[in-house]
Every structure is written in structure tokens, then in C-alpha cells.
Motif scaffolding. Structure first.
Motif, PDB file in Angstrom:
ATOM      1  N   GLY A   1      57.446  57.414  39.716  1.00 58.99           N
ATOM      2  CA  GLY A   1      57.779  58.435  38.741  1.00 58.99           C
ATOM      3  C   GLY A   1      56.928  58.419  37.487  1.00 58.99           C
ATOM      4  N   MET A   2      56.010  57.475  37.402  1.00 55.02           N
ATOM      5  CA  MET A   2      55.180  57.367  36.202  1.00 55.02           C
ATOM      6  C   MET A   2      54.201  58.526  36.069  1.00 55.02           C
ATOM      7  SD  MET A   2      53.948  53.483  35.371  1.00 55.02           S
ATOM      8  CE  MET A   2      54.864  52.503  34.185  1.00 55.02           C
ATOM      9  N   ARG A   3      53.872  58.800  34.810  1.00 62.34           N
ATOM     10  CA  ARG A   3      52.791  59.729  34.470  1.00 62.34           C
ATOM     11  C   ARG A   3      51.615  58.865  34.034  1.00 62.34           C
ATOM     12  NH1 ARG A   3      56.624  62.262  30.094  1.00 62.34           N
ATOM     13  NH2 ARG A   3      56.913  60.005  29.985  1.00 62.34           N
TER      14      ARG A   3
ATOM     15  N   GLY B   1      53.677  56.425  49.962  1.00 60.62           N
ATOM     16  CA  GLY B   1      54.897  57.070  49.517  1.00 60.62           C
ATOM     17  C   GLY B   1      55.197  57.016  48.031  1.00 60.62           C
ATOM     18  N   LEU B   2      54.338  56.384  47.228  1.00 60.50           N
ATOM     19  CA  LEU B   2      54.599  56.331  45.787  1.00 60.50           C
ATOM     20  C   LEU B   2      54.484  57.734  45.190  1.00 60.50           C
ATOM     21  CD1 LEU B   2      54.963  54.579  43.149  1.00 60.50           C
ATOM     22  CD2 LEU B   2      52.467  54.716  42.944  1.00 60.50           C
ATOM     23  N   GLU B   3      55.459  58.082  44.350  1.00 54.62           N
ATOM     24  CA  GLU B   3      55.428  59.369  43.661  1.00 54.62           C
ATOM     25  C   GLU B   3      55.039  59.156  42.205  1.00 54.62           C
ATOM     26  OE1 GLU B   3      59.035  61.530  44.157  1.00 54.62           O
ATOM     27  OE2 GLU B   3      58.846  61.641  46.342  1.00 54.62           O
ATOM     28  N   VAL B   4      53.863  59.650  41.845  1.00 50.16           N
ATOM     29  CA  VAL B   4      53.367  59.600  40.475  1.00 50.16           C
ATOM     30  C   VAL B   4      52.653  60.925  40.193  1.00 50.16           C
ATOM     31  CG1 VAL B   4      53.091  57.085  40.286  1.00 50.16           C
ATOM     32  CG2 VAL B   4      51.231  58.474  41.242  1.00 50.16           C
ATOM     33  N   ILE B   5      52.413  61.177  38.931  1.00 49.24           N
ATOM     34  CA  ILE B   5      51.578  62.308  38.530  1.00 49.24           C
ATOM     35  C   ILE B   5      50.479  61.763  37.631  1.00 49.24           C
ATOM     36  CG2 ILE B   5      52.995  62.930  36.524  1.00 49.24           C
ATOM     37  CD1 ILE B   5      51.327  65.451  38.906  1.00 49.24           C
TER      38      ILE B   5
ATOM     39  N   PRO C   1      48.430  63.167  43.351  1.00 48.80           N
ATOM     40  CA  PRO C   1      48.906  64.357  42.622  1.00 48.80           C
ATOM     41  C   PRO C   1      48.342  64.373  41.202  1.00 48.80           C
ATOM     42  CG  PRO C   1      50.729  63.217  43.706  1.00 48.80           C
ATOM     43  CD  PRO C   1      49.543  62.304  43.783  1.00 48.80           C
ATOM     44  N   LEU C   2      47.730  65.501  40.829  1.00 48.33           N
ATOM     45  CA  LEU C   2      47.048  65.578  39.543  1.00 48.33           C
ATOM     46  C   LEU C   2      47.673  66.628  38.635  1.00 48.33           C
ATOM     47  CD1 LEU C   2      43.331  65.323  40.719  1.00 48.33           C
ATOM     48  CD2 LEU C   2      44.792  63.501  39.825  1.00 48.33           C
ATOM     49  N   SER C   3      47.521  66.372  37.344  1.00 45.66           N
ATOM     50  CA  SER C   3      47.994  67.286  36.326  1.00 45.66           C
ATOM     51  C   SER C   3      46.958  67.306  35.208  1.00 45.66           C
ATOM     52  CB  SER C   3      49.372  66.845  35.809  1.00 45.66           C
ATOM     53  OG  SER C   3      49.879  67.766  34.866  1.00 45.66           O
ATOM     54  N   SER C   4      47.275  68.013  34.139  1.00 46.30           N
ATOM     55  CA  SER C   4      46.427  68.022  32.956  1.00 46.30           C
ATOM     56  C   SER C   4      47.290  67.654  31.758  1.00 46.30           C
ATOM     57  CB  SER C   4      45.819  69.413  32.741  1.00 46.30           C
ATOM     58  OG  SER C   4      46.842  70.342  32.402  1.00 46.30           O
TER      59      SER C   4
ATOM     60  N   PRO D   1      51.760  66.492  28.674  1.00 43.78           N
ATOM     61  CA  PRO D   1      51.148  66.042  27.413  1.00 43.78           C
ATOM     62  C   PRO D   1      51.496  64.621  26.987  1.00 43.78           C
ATOM     63  CG  PRO D   1      52.968  67.531  26.970  1.00 43.78           C
ATOM     64  CD  PRO D   1      52.785  67.534  28.453  1.00 43.78           C
ATOM     65  N   GLN D   2      52.499  64.013  27.620  1.00 47.35           N
ATOM     66  CA  GLN D   2      52.882  62.649  27.279  1.00 47.35           C
ATOM     67  C   GLN D   2      52.815  61.789  28.528  1.00 47.35           C
ATOM     68  OE1 GLN D   2      53.562  61.421  24.156  1.00 47.35           O
ATOM     69  NE2 GLN D   2      53.557  59.414  25.130  1.00 47.35           N
ATOM     70  N   LEU D   3      52.046  60.699  28.452  1.00 47.31           N
ATOM     71  CA  LEU D   3      51.869  59.818  29.604  1.00 47.31           C
ATOM     72  C   LEU D   3      52.532  58.475  29.361  1.00 47.31           C
ATOM     73  CD1 LEU D   3      48.089  60.533  30.319  1.00 47.31           C
ATOM     74  CD2 LEU D   3      50.083  61.718  31.236  1.00 47.31           C
ATOM     75  N   ASP D   4      52.934  57.830  30.454  1.00 46.61           N
ATOM     76  CA  ASP D   4      53.553  56.501  30.354  1.00 46.61           C
ATOM     77  C   ASP D   4      52.502  55.407  30.215  1.00 46.61           C
ATOM     78  OD1 ASP D   4      56.346  57.371  30.834  1.00 46.61           O
ATOM     79  OD2 ASP D   4      55.550  57.925  32.808  1.00 46.61           O
TER      80      ASP D   4
END
Length: 239
Positions: free
Chosen positions: A26-28, A51-55, A73-76, A81-84
Motif C-alpha cells: 500500500g505504500m506510495r 502480488g505486492l500492491e504499491v504506487i 504501477p506508476l503515478s505522478s 502529491p504525498q509519498l511514504d
């Protein structure tokens, strides 16, 4: 020579493997750029396949392409706007976890992503650890307009901050200069010794043509260093 390079690459991979232990479901995540960060991105890709779910938010077009190829999985930062956590490499690290970054040309995005993260972890081989910053040239990202005037002012203000040495435009392919993902140029400053990084950082911010500099101060929380004796973690003195 080849054996030495292979050994250093092994140290980098070991640091990346240690850092992957910090990644939780679940981490960003911010994904760094460079040869050491490459190993971390590879490790994240392996976890995602299992199977790990992260962005993840990449710090360069090169890292974006690498992560995309691995199915991460990628984002911007506009979308996330806030990452772990951001995990990235460094060109040089001192005992206060002050860094020189930007050898790979991604210093602007790297600094933006690191600043948007709750924690920044630096991974490196032990050759990157230094008592005093400056053995690696300091990259400074600059705009094209007024380049020579900007370089002259960088030189003058750096001298006031106790730093002198060759300042040169980073070359690219052929006769063209190196161009960053943002379309800017980079000058590399071979100061050899930066006695007061905070003073130099403040001075560089006074130069209108400077977009960003490669001094990362107060951003890294932990450095994970791979070497012949295994992996060690160096924590920020204030942590």
C-alpha cells in the motif's frame, strides 16, 4: 578492472536488497534514478510480480521506462502529491547524510520527489561515503538563457562560499550539451572540497539562472551502504 566493477555493482545490489525490506503493501514510493536505484527498481518489480500492491512515482524518464517495463504501477506527483518513502542513490554522502546528487542528470525531479516524501532512504556502495563533500563534481541545473553569465556568477558566489574549481558545461552526444528531462542544461563544478555545504547551497539559490543544485541537505533519513563487510545503515544525526 572488470572484477572491481562487478564487485561494486554487487555492493550496490546488496544495498538495494536491504532497502526493499522497508517497502510495505500500500505504500506510495518514489523511485530514484541511477545505477544503484536501478537495482531497487528491479527489486520492486519482483515484489509486484509476486502480488505486492504499491504506487510509484519515478524521478526521471529513464526510471519511468524501466518501471513501466517491469509492470510497476506508476503515478505522478500531481496525482499522488504525498509519498511514504523515496529510495534513491547518491554520488557522495557525508556523515551527516548530506548528499551530492545529479550525476545522472535527474537532480531536479529527484529533489522534488524526495521533498514530497515522508522519508528518504539513500542506497550506495561504500565508495560514495566521504568525510567532506566535494570529491564528486557538484551538478547544477541551469536554464539556457544567459548561460555564460550564469556560470560566471556561480563561480563568483561559490568562491565567496569557499569553493573554487573548474566549472564546465556537461557534454551530451556529439557536440551538443547534455539536456535534462526538463529541457535545461547542467554545469558540473569540480570544487574538490565543500567546507560548508549549507553556505554554498544558499549562494547557488541567489543565482537567477540556476534552476536547482545537487546538494541534498536535510532530506535523507537513512543511508544504506553496501561494502566488502556487508551492509550497514547510517541514520541521520537528528533522527
Amino acid at each position: 578492472m572488470a572484477d572491481s566493477a562487478a564487485k561494486v555493482d554487487e555492493f550496490k545490489a546488496n544495498a538495494a536488497k536491504a532497502a526493499i525490506e522497508l517497502v510495505k503493501p500500500g505504500m506510495r514510493l518514489g523511485l530514484g534514478t541511477g545505477s544503484t536505484a536501478y537495482h531497487f527498481v528491479e527489486a520492486v518489480g519482483g515484489l509486484v510480480r509476486n502480488g505486492l500492491e504499491v504506487i510509484c512515482v519515478p524521478t526521471s524518464e529513464a526510471t519511468h521506462a524501466h518501471a513501466e517495463k517491469l509492470g510497476i504501477p506508476l503515478s505522478s506527483l500531481d496525482e499522488t502529491p504525498q509519498l511514504d518513502l523515496t529510495v534513491d542513490g547518491a554520488d557522495e554522502i557525508d556523515d551527516q547524510l548530506r548528499l551530492i546528487k545529479g550525476g545522472g542528470g535527474a537532480l531536479l525531479r529527484e529533489k522534488i520527489v524526495a521533498t514530497a516524501s515522508d522519508r528518504m532512504v539513500v542506497i550506495a556502495d561504500d565508495s560514495k561515503v566521504s568525510k567532506t563533500l566535494g570529491s564528486h563534481p557538484l551538478p547544477i541545473e541551469v536554464v539556457r538563457f544567459g548561460l555564460r553569465a550564469t556560470m560566471r556568477l556561480i563561480e563568483a558566489l561559490a568562491a565567496e562560499a569557499g569553493c573554487e574549481g573548474e566549472i564546465r558545461l556537461r557534454p551530451g552526444q556529439g557536440d551538443a550539451p547534455y539536456v535534462t528531462d526538463q529541457g535545461n542544461l547542467i554545469v558540473d563544478c569540480a570544487f574538490h572540497k565543500i567546507p560548508e555545504p549549507e553556505v554554498l547551497a544558499f549562494a547557488m539559490k541567489r543565482v537567477p539562472g540556476v534552476v536547482e543544485h545537487g546538494l541534498f541537505l536535510g532530506l535523507a533519513d537513512i543511508a544504506i551502504i553496501g561494502g566488502a563487510d556487508g551492509v550497514q545503515a547510517i541514520h541521520h544525526p537528528g533522527a
